[in-house]
Scaffold this motif. Structure first.
Motif, short mmCIF file in Angstrom:
data_model
loop_
_atom_site.label_atom_id
_atom_site.label_comp_id
_atom_site.label_asym_id
_atom_site.label_seq_id
_atom_site.Cartn_x
_atom_site.Cartn_y
_atom_site.Cartn_z
N GLY A 165 0.79 -1.23 0.00
CA GLY A 165 0.00 0.00 0.00
C GLY A 165 0.82 1.28 0.00
N ALA A 166 2.13 1.18 0.06
CA ALA A 166 2.96 2.38 0.11
C ALA A 166 3.52 2.67 -1.28
N SER A 167 3.44 3.93 -1.69
CA SER A 167 4.03 4.30 -2.97
C SER A 167 5.09 5.38 -2.80
N ARG A 168 5.13 6.02 -1.63
CA ARG A 168 6.07 7.11 -1.40
C ARG A 168 6.60 7.03 0.02
N ALA A 169 7.87 7.36 0.17
CA ALA A 169 8.49 7.44 1.49
C ALA A 169 9.24 8.76 1.58
N VAL A 170 9.38 9.26 2.79
CA VAL A 170 10.10 10.51 3.02
C VAL A 170 11.22 10.26 4.01
N ALA A 171 12.42 10.72 3.67
CA ALA A 171 13.56 10.68 4.58
C ALA A 171 13.85 12.11 4.99
N ILE A 172 14.03 12.33 6.27
CA ILE A 172 14.29 13.67 6.78
C ILE A 172 15.79 13.87 6.92
N GLY A 173 16.33 14.80 6.18
CA GLY A 173 17.74 15.13 6.25
C GLY A 173 18.57 14.37 5.24
N SER A 174 19.54 15.09 4.66
CA SER A 174 20.39 14.48 3.64
C SER A 174 21.79 14.19 4.17
N GLY A 175 21.90 14.05 5.49
CA GLY A 175 23.16 13.58 6.05
C GLY A 175 23.30 12.10 5.74
N LEU A 176 24.30 11.49 6.29
CA LEU A 176 24.58 10.09 5.98
C LEU A 176 23.39 9.19 6.32
N THR A 177 22.80 9.37 7.48
CA THR A 177 21.69 8.51 7.89
C THR A 177 20.48 8.67 6.99
N GLY A 178 20.07 9.90 6.73
CA GLY A 178 18.90 10.13 5.88
C GLY A 178 19.10 9.65 4.46
N ILE A 217 11.44 10.78 -1.26
CA ILE A 217 11.78 12.20 -1.20
C ILE A 217 12.67 12.40 0.03
N VAL A 218 13.81 13.04 -0.18
CA VAL A 218 14.71 13.39 0.92
C VAL A 218 14.56 14.88 1.16
N LEU A 219 14.05 15.24 2.34
CA LEU A 219 13.86 16.65 2.68
C LEU A 219 15.08 17.17 3.41
N GLU A 220 15.60 18.29 2.96
CA GLU A 220 16.80 18.89 3.57
C GLU A 220 16.60 20.38 3.68
N ARG A 221 16.85 20.93 4.85
CA ARG A 221 16.69 22.38 5.04
C ARG A 221 17.96 23.15 4.71
N ASP A 222 19.08 22.45 4.64
CA ASP A 222 20.38 23.06 4.42
C ASP A 222 20.70 23.13 2.92
#
Length: 143
Positions: free
Chosen positions: A10-23, A38-43
């Motif tokens: 049932g999942a078609s999209r995932a979001v990772a918070i932060g583009s550091g190594l872990t994200g 989608i990887v969200l990054e504020r920096d």
């Protein structure tokens, strides 16, 4: 990835918070389970290995990865070690290539059983992000 990931029902999209190594590694791990990550990054994300405001600890001198961590990262992101070495990282055999002094004296050098990859945090983050961004279903976005 070395092993095919199982789709999340049932999942078609995932979001990772932060583009550091872990994200970034999380995004790579999720990419085989969903159609879009989608990887969200504020920096600001630099176009080469350089310091980022949102990653102040990168300026500290430290070793990067011991062999166990490198092997785990290779499971998620194939050929990352080769890319790091090509970009200037160093593979140091342990304990053969290490000098260490303890209160009891110098640590004896033995044939290599482990290793570490030595480079800057900026180089690790950039190299991993560059490899992950090449995936067609992973997108980096400003948060």
């Amino acid at each position: 990835m070395n092993e095919p990931a199982k789709a999340l029902p049932g999942a078609s999209r995932a979001v990772a918070i932060g583009s550091g190594l872990t994200g970034t590694l999380a995004a790579q791990a999720l990419s085989g389970c969903v159609s879009d990550v989608i990887v969200l990054e504020r920096d600001y994300l630099p176009e080469r290995p350089e310091p980022r405001k949102g990653l102040p600890q990168a300026r500290h001198g430290h070793h990067r990865f011991y062999s166990g961590g490198v092997n785990a990262m290779e499971i998620i992101l194939d050929k990352v070690t080769d890319r790091l070495l090509d970009a200037g990282a160093h593979r140091i055999p342990l304990p053969t290539g290490m000098l260490a002094y303890f209160p009891q004296g110098w640590y004896r050098r033995w044939p290599a059983t482990h290793f570490l990859i030595a480079c800057s945090r900026d180089l690790v983050d950039f190299t991993v992000r560059e490899l992950v961004a090449a995936e067609t279903n992973i997108h980096f976005s400003k948060a």
